[in-house]
Motif scaffolding. Structure first.
Motif, PDB file in Angstrom:
ATOM      1  N   ASP A 122       0.832  -1.205   0.000  1.00 37.43           N
ATOM      2  CA  ASP A 122       0.000   0.000   0.000  1.00 37.43           C
ATOM      3  C   ASP A 122       0.865   1.253   0.000  1.00 37.43           C
ATOM      4  O   ASP A 122       0.477   2.289  -0.532  1.00 37.43           O
ATOM      5  N   ASP A 153      -2.686  -0.360  -7.033  1.00 39.85           N
ATOM      6  CA  ASP A 153      -3.185   0.733  -7.864  1.00 39.85           C
ATOM      7  C   ASP A 153      -3.402   2.018  -7.075  1.00 39.85           C
ATOM      8  O   ASP A 153      -3.210   3.112  -7.600  1.00 39.85           O
ATOM      9  N   ASP A 154      -3.826   1.898  -5.820  1.00 38.81           N
ATOM     10  CA  ASP A 154      -4.046   3.082  -4.987  1.00 38.81           C
ATOM     11  C   ASP A 154      -2.891   3.318  -4.024  1.00 38.81           C
ATOM     12  O   ASP A 154      -3.010   4.077  -3.058  1.00 38.81           O
ATOM     13  N   ALA A 206       1.552   9.218  -6.426  1.00 44.23           N
ATOM     14  CA  ALA A 206       0.451   8.254  -6.448  1.00 44.23           C
ATOM     15  C   ALA A 206      -0.330   8.401  -7.746  1.00 44.23           C
ATOM     16  O   ALA A 206      -0.124   9.338  -8.518  1.00 44.23           O
ATOM     17  N   HIS A 207      -1.239   7.451  -7.969  1.00 49.86           N
ATOM     18  CA  HIS A 207      -2.169   7.537  -9.092  1.00 49.86           C
ATOM     19  C   HIS A 207      -3.527   8.082  -8.648  1.00 49.86           C
ATOM     20  O   HIS A 207      -4.450   8.158  -9.449  1.00 49.86           O
ATOM     21  N   ARG A 208      -3.638   8.421  -7.385  1.00 51.17           N
ATOM     22  CA  ARG A 208      -4.895   8.937  -6.842  1.00 51.17           C
ATOM     23  C   ARG A 208      -4.638  10.266  -6.151  1.00 51.17           C
ATOM     24  O   ARG A 208      -3.505  10.574  -5.766  1.00 51.17           O
TER      25      ARG A 208
END
Length: 263
Positions: A122, A153-154, A206-208
């Motif tokens: 994470d 992904d997060d 991050a991607h978020r």
């Protein structure tokens, strides 16, 4: 070195420079400015006390792994530290509590990362120094791609990076991370950002979206206030810097004498 003001607190130095600080009775106490900023980011990544899978590249006295274990019980954490002697010293004199969920690995950070399972973390915290400099092989796009592969992904990538004006190294690292991650954020002391002194900056990628509002409040209210830069301001700061290739990678700059001295 024991801290005379805190009963079971210790400062670890390497070659005379402060490397880690840990209070065995109060693992949530973060003494160093950069560690406090990393702690603020960790606090805002998920709801309070939610367990996380965290990979730490660079171990020191295990300050941040202890912090995560205390604030997010049940977290699973891997710590990769190339200095086996340091790991053994810490294990003997500053032991981890039973059931901490922290696993220690004596290995090169990038080599270990390249063998780690995909989508297994994470959070990845990069706080690796060879002496007083970030090693060159942990600054390139190939390295960042491996970090992104290991993150979910997060997931969120965090790094502690030293630099000073004109911030050639820091800008190159922002460009390198920006080639792989959609969201970037930088936290640093205002005097460092104004070019007044050498210091540490914390980068998050991050991607978020990251909670910049909460981070701005936390860092502004800290005993060591800092600024949070993101969005257009951070793109302007990065300027025309380009991602770093393995063949062009260099270590972070040598700190000036006394930059990280003891008291």
């Amino acid at each position: 070195m024991p801290d005379i003001d805190r009963k079971r607190a210790w400062l670890v130095t390497v070659d005379g420079a402060p490397q880690s600080y840990v209070d065995l009775d109060e693992p949530t106490h973060l003494e160093f400015e950069y560690a406090r900023r990393l702690g603020h980011v960790l606090d805002t990544l998920a709801e309070p006390r939610r367990a996380l899978d965290v990979l730490h590249l660079g171990g020191g006295a295990l300050t941040l792994p202890r912090y995560v274990a205390a604030t997010r019980p049940g977290s699973r954490q891997d710590v990769v530290e190339a200095d086996r002697g340091l790991l053994e010293l810490v294990a003997e004199h500053l032991p981890l509590p039973q059931g901490s969920g922290i696993a220690l690995h004596a290995a090169d950070a990038r080599a270990w990362l390249e063998g780690a399972p995909a989508d297994s973390a994470d959070v990845l915290v990069a706080d690796v120094f060879g002496g007083s400099r970030v090693p060159a092989h942990l600054t390139s796009l190939a390295y960042v791609r491996e970090a992104a592969r290991v993150l979910r992904d997060d997931g969120v990538y965090l790094a502690n990076l030293p630099d000073a004006a004109p911030f050639t190294f820091l800008r190159s690292q922002l460009a390198t991370l920006g080639a792989r991650f959609q969201e970037l954020l930088l936290i640093a002391e205002p005097g460092v950002l104004r070019g007044r002194r050498f210091g540490n900056a914390v980068l998050a990628a991050a991607h978020r979206p990251l909670d910049t509002a909460a981070l701005t409040r936390l860092t502004a209210a800290d005993p060591f206030p800092a600024r949070v830069e993101h969005g257009e301001a951070l793109r302007e700061f990065t300027g025309g810097a380009r991602p770093v290739r393995d063949e062009d990678a260099v270590p972070s700059p040598e700190p000036p004498d006394g930059a990280f001295g003891i008291g």
